[in-house]
Scaffold this motif. Structure first.
Motif, PDB file in Angstrom:
ATOM      1  N   ARG A  51      -8.254  18.526 -34.285  1.00 45.48           N
ATOM      2  CA  ARG A  51      -7.111  17.668 -33.975  1.00 45.48           C
ATOM      3  C   ARG A  51      -5.846  18.504 -33.789  1.00 45.48           C
ATOM      4  NH1 ARG A  51      -5.809  13.747 -38.501  1.00 45.48           N
ATOM      5  NH2 ARG A  51      -7.693  12.683 -37.790  1.00 45.48           N
ATOM      6  N   THR A  52      -5.627  19.464 -34.692  1.00 47.75           N
ATOM      7  CA  THR A  52      -4.470  20.349 -34.546  1.00 47.75           C
ATOM      8  C   THR A  52      -4.549  21.123 -33.242  1.00 47.75           C
ATOM      9  OG1 THR A  52      -4.295  20.591 -36.955  1.00 47.75           O
ATOM     10  CG2 THR A  52      -3.177  22.244 -35.610  1.00 47.75           C
ATOM     11  N   ALA A  53      -5.750  21.547 -32.870  1.00 46.99           N
ATOM     12  CA  ALA A  53      -5.930  22.296 -31.620  1.00 46.99           C
ATOM     13  C   ALA A  53      -5.537  21.451 -30.412  1.00 46.99           C
ATOM     14  CB  ALA A  53      -7.371  22.769 -31.503  1.00 46.99           C
ATOM     15  N   VAL A  79       7.783  21.734 -41.508  1.00 48.40           N
ATOM     16  CA  VAL A  79       6.597  21.157 -42.161  1.00 48.40           C
ATOM     17  C   VAL A  79       5.387  22.056 -41.930  1.00 48.40           C
ATOM     18  CG1 VAL A  79       5.035  19.172 -42.252  1.00 48.40           C
ATOM     19  CG2 VAL A  79       7.498  18.810 -42.006  1.00 48.40           C
ATOM     20  N   GLY A  80       5.299  22.633 -40.714  1.00 47.14           N
ATOM     21  CA  GLY A  80       4.211  23.571 -40.423  1.00 47.14           C
ATOM     22  C   GLY A  80       4.277  24.802 -41.308  1.00 47.14           C
ATOM     23  N   PHE A  81       5.495  25.319 -41.528  1.00 47.11           N
ATOM     24  CA  PHE A  81       5.669  26.445 -42.456  1.00 47.11           C
ATOM     25  C   PHE A  81       5.220  26.050 -43.869  1.00 47.11           C
ATOM     26  CE2 PHE A  81       9.148  28.230 -39.571  1.00 47.11           C
ATOM     27  CZ  PHE A  81       8.343  29.265 -39.129  1.00 47.11           C
ATOM     28  N   TRP A  82       5.576  24.832 -44.288  1.00 45.92           N
ATOM     29  CA  TRP A  82       5.186  24.341 -45.616  1.00 45.92           C
ATOM     30  C   TRP A  82       3.665  24.287 -45.752  1.00 45.92           C
ATOM     31  CZ3 TRP A  82       7.146  23.435 -50.302  1.00 45.92           C
ATOM     32  CH2 TRP A  82       6.441  22.605 -51.172  1.00 45.92           C
ATOM     33  N   LEU A 117       2.315  25.949 -34.965  1.00 48.75           N
ATOM     34  CA  LEU A 117       2.875  25.578 -36.269  1.00 48.75           C
ATOM     35  C   LEU A 117       3.419  24.157 -36.258  1.00 48.75           C
ATOM     36  CD1 LEU A 117       4.643  28.893 -37.291  1.00 48.75           C
ATOM     37  CD2 LEU A 117       2.803  27.765 -38.541  1.00 48.75           C
ATOM     38  N   MET A 118       4.039  23.759 -35.159  1.00 52.09           N
ATOM     39  CA  MET A 118       4.502  22.369 -35.036  1.00 52.09           C
ATOM     40  C   MET A 118       3.330  21.403 -35.064  1.00 52.09           C
ATOM     41  SD  MET A 118       7.514  22.649 -32.164  1.00 52.09           S
ATOM     42  CE  MET A 118       7.320  20.891 -31.819  1.00 52.09           C
ATOM     43  N   ALA A 119       2.247  21.762 -34.372  1.00 53.58           N
ATOM     44  CA  ALA A 119       1.051  20.909 -34.355  1.00 53.58           C
ATOM     45  C   ALA A 119       0.472  20.770 -35.755  1.00 53.58           C
ATOM     46  CB  ALA A 119       0.008  21.492 -33.395  1.00 53.58           C
ATOM     47  N   GLU A 120       0.480  21.869 -36.513  1.00 55.61           N
ATOM     48  CA  GLU A 120       0.017  21.790 -37.900  1.00 55.61           C
ATOM     49  C   GLU A 120       0.947  20.916 -38.728  1.00 55.61           C
ATOM     50  OE1 GLU A 120      -1.834  22.059 -41.477  1.00 55.61           O
ATOM     51  OE2 GLU A 120      -2.617  22.479 -39.464  1.00 55.61           O
ATOM     52  N   TRP A 155      -0.299  17.732 -40.689  1.00 57.46           N
ATOM     53  CA  TRP A 155      -0.082  17.668 -42.139  1.00 57.46           C
ATOM     54  C   TRP A 155       0.550  16.333 -42.523  1.00 57.46           C
ATOM     55  CZ3 TRP A 155       3.904  17.117 -45.622  1.00 57.46           C
ATOM     56  CH2 TRP A 155       3.643  17.515 -46.941  1.00 57.46           C
ATOM     57  N   LEU A 156       1.544  15.898 -41.759  1.00 58.76           N
ATOM     58  CA  LEU A 156       2.168  14.603 -42.027  1.00 58.76           C
ATOM     59  C   LEU A 156       1.167  13.471 -41.823  1.00 58.76           C
ATOM     60  CD1 LEU A 156       5.635  15.116 -40.286  1.00 58.76           C
ATOM     61  CD2 LEU A 156       5.203  14.977 -42.744  1.00 58.76           C
TER      62      LEU A 156
END
Length: 558
Positions: A121-123, A288-291, A340-343, A347-348
């Motif tokens: 999904r992230t991909a 959020v991606g960094f988190w 990272l944005m996609a992650e 994550w959210l």
């Protein structure tokens, strides 16, 4: 003992996608391709690619032995020269190579996201962001090698992890071949290569002394081919090194370490290109991606390091550029930011516990981001229609006679040059034209001047003009150069009316030169003072580093 790279899913590739997910990736890529095709239709070469067109007429020897402000991707331009030889210098097929690379960025981003997150999904979200990011859309068609730089950077990292999973000679040679193409496409590919070398070093150190030595020995299947590539690159760029050093000194080097304060502007450029407020949402998703990288997906920390590596090395090199130029040179890191944005989005979405809610939340957030980018993408269509270069060129071809000349600022003249085979003699800068005719102001003159400018509001002007919307053509004529220049001066006075607007800087610079050539009682310094006042309002120049101010001032008619 396991190395840090063990956290990366090196074995995963796009074959991991289900049939439905693969179809979705294909649809995303197809939609992006259709967007680029529509954007290309009726498009005129603009910006940096305008400077590429004259270079296509140079010999192969010249392209491989010179390095100038616009000739910084020598081997890419050499390939485009062959395309131009087959199809024509202004043919749309010149965009095929960058367009192919732009489309390839989408699945390559998905593949890399899959390796770092292990989530299909992230991909797919990362692929969607790469497909419709306004900055990648913009560079996807331009006949410069930036889309190639991005695609080959992604491919090099993918091939590196393919080698890491196998560690055989074939995969090592494959990775080295991509690195060779990357460095030939654009010299800034060296920052991606630095990341790959850093990954090798991190893995060696993290394994400890004994295991690290064994890993380094096993890695000979990669570093030996890379050593061969290094030798080829030295040979390829050897004759260019003096010019590269000269250009860096004149245009991009200050005392190291240079400031990183431009990075927020680079991020804003990537996420909105100055249109709308989408950058704020993107910044939140990136955080959020960094988190998530710090708490769950630890392998993404490597990607975070890769994003900061380029700016850090540039700072230590003393590279200091306008933020818009820095954005271009760091564009290879944009897909990493999107991953990272996609992650961050995923994550959210994972916190939505409803059945099917995570997927709905993830794609809903993705759709919102794309909608926030829509004004920036739409602006590219507006710009294409707003600047009527083709109509202006047709008018000039129809109205100009043998001895007539076109006078325009550097950018307008350069853009119009793609429509004229005799552009070098037909199109002139204002100061060059004045220097040509001022030697004998009372001699007979045969030709007229077609002065091409951005549109200025007429205020009782007498000179004949032709309005093209965002551009205007004013025609000056006279029995002698003196009469012609006096009419030109009078029209500029009517046009400007003493107003201080940053777009009027070149008009006041021209008025100053006209007063000097005509020996007028009006002091030229008066006009130069107004030009300085206009210059102070120029939003672009506010972010120009101090060491570049002198070079920028040397261009009187940008």
């Amino acid at each position: 003992m396991h190395g840090l790279l063990r956290g990366v899913h090196a074995e995963l590739n796009l074959r991991r996608l289900s049939r439905r997910e693969g179809l979705a990736l294909g649809v995303i890529s197809l939609c992006a391709l259709l967007l680029w095709i529509i954007l290309q239709r009726g498009r005129t070469f603009i910006g940096d690619e305008v400077a590429t067109v004259p270079l296509l007429k140079q010999s192969a020897t010249y392209l491989l032995t010179h390095f100038t402000v616009h000739l910084t991707m020598n081997y890419f331009i050499l390939v485009e020269k062959w395309v131009a030889w087959l199809c024509g210098v202004t043919d749309w097929r010149l965009t095929l190579l960058p367009l192919t690379a732009a489309v390839a960025i989408i699945p390559l981003t998905a593949s890399l996201a899959l390796k770092f997150t292990g989530s299909t999904r992230t991909a797919l979200i990362a692929a969607s962001l790469a497909a419709f990011n306004p900055y990648l859309v913009y560079w996807g068609l331009l006949i410069r090698s930036y889309s190639l730089l991005v695609a080959l950077s992604l491919l090099a990292i993918n091939e590196f992890f393919h080698w890491y999973g196998r560690r055989d000679w074939l995969s090592g040679v494959r990775c080295a071949t991509v690195v060779l193409l990357l460095l030939l496409a654009h010299i800034n590919g060296v920052y991606t290569v630095a990341f790959l070398i850093l990954l090798l070093a991190i893995e060696t150190i993290s394994l400890g002394w004994s295991s690290g030595r064994k890993f380094l020995w096993d890695a000979k299947t990669l570093w030996i081919p890379l050593a061969g590539v290094a030798l080829l690159i030295v040979i390829a760029y050897w004759h260019l090194l003096p010019d590269i050093a000269k250009i860096n000194k004149e245009w991009g080097t200050a005392t190291p370490p240079t400031s990183l304060g431009y990075l927020p502007q680079v991020f804003t450029t990537y996420m909105s290109m100055g249109v709308g407020y989408g950058a704020y949402l993107c910044a939140v998703l990136l955080l959020v991606g960094f988190w998530s990288a710090a708490r769950e997906k630890r392998s993404l920390l490597l990607l975070c390091g890769a994003i900061m590596l380029g700016p850090a090395v540039m700072s230590l090199q003393g590279v200091s550029l306008h933020p818009s130029d820095s954005a271009r040179y760091l564009v290879f890191s944009l897909p990493w930011i999107l991953i990272l944005m996609a992650e961050g989005i995923n994550w959210l979405a994972r916190h939505d516990r409803r059945r099917g809610g995570a997927a709905i939340a993830a794609w809903g957030l993705t759709a919102i981001v794309v909608l926030c980018w829509t004004p920036s993408v739409a602006a590219q269509f507006v710009v294409k229609k707003r600047w009527p270069y083709t109509r202006v060129a047709k008018f000039l071809h129809a109205k100009m006679q043998k001895d007539d000349v076109i006078v325009a600022g550097w950018m307008l003249g350069y853009t119009l040059s793609q429509f004229f085979d005799d552009a070098e003699s037909r199109i002139m800068l204002p100061d060059a034209y004045l220097n040509k005719v001022a030697t004998n102001l009372d001699a007979a003159v045969n030709g007229r001047v077609f002065y091409v400018t951005r549109l200025a509001l007429p205020t009782g002007r007498k000179a004949p003009t032709r309005d093209f919307g965002a551009m205007e053509v004013t025609i000056y004529s006279g029995r002698t150069p003196r009469v012609l220049l006096e009419r030109w001066r009078e029209d500029l006075r009517d046009r400007t009316a003493g107003r201080v607007v940053w777009t009027f800087e070149s008009y006041y610079q021209l008025l100053a030169l006209l007063e000097e050539r005509l020996s007028s009682a009006q002091p030229a310094d008066h006009w130069r003072s107004l030009a300085e006042s206009c210059r102070a309002q120029n939003p672009y120049l506010r972010d120009v580093p101090p060491h570049l101010q002198k070079a920028m001032r040397a261009v009187l008619f940008p």
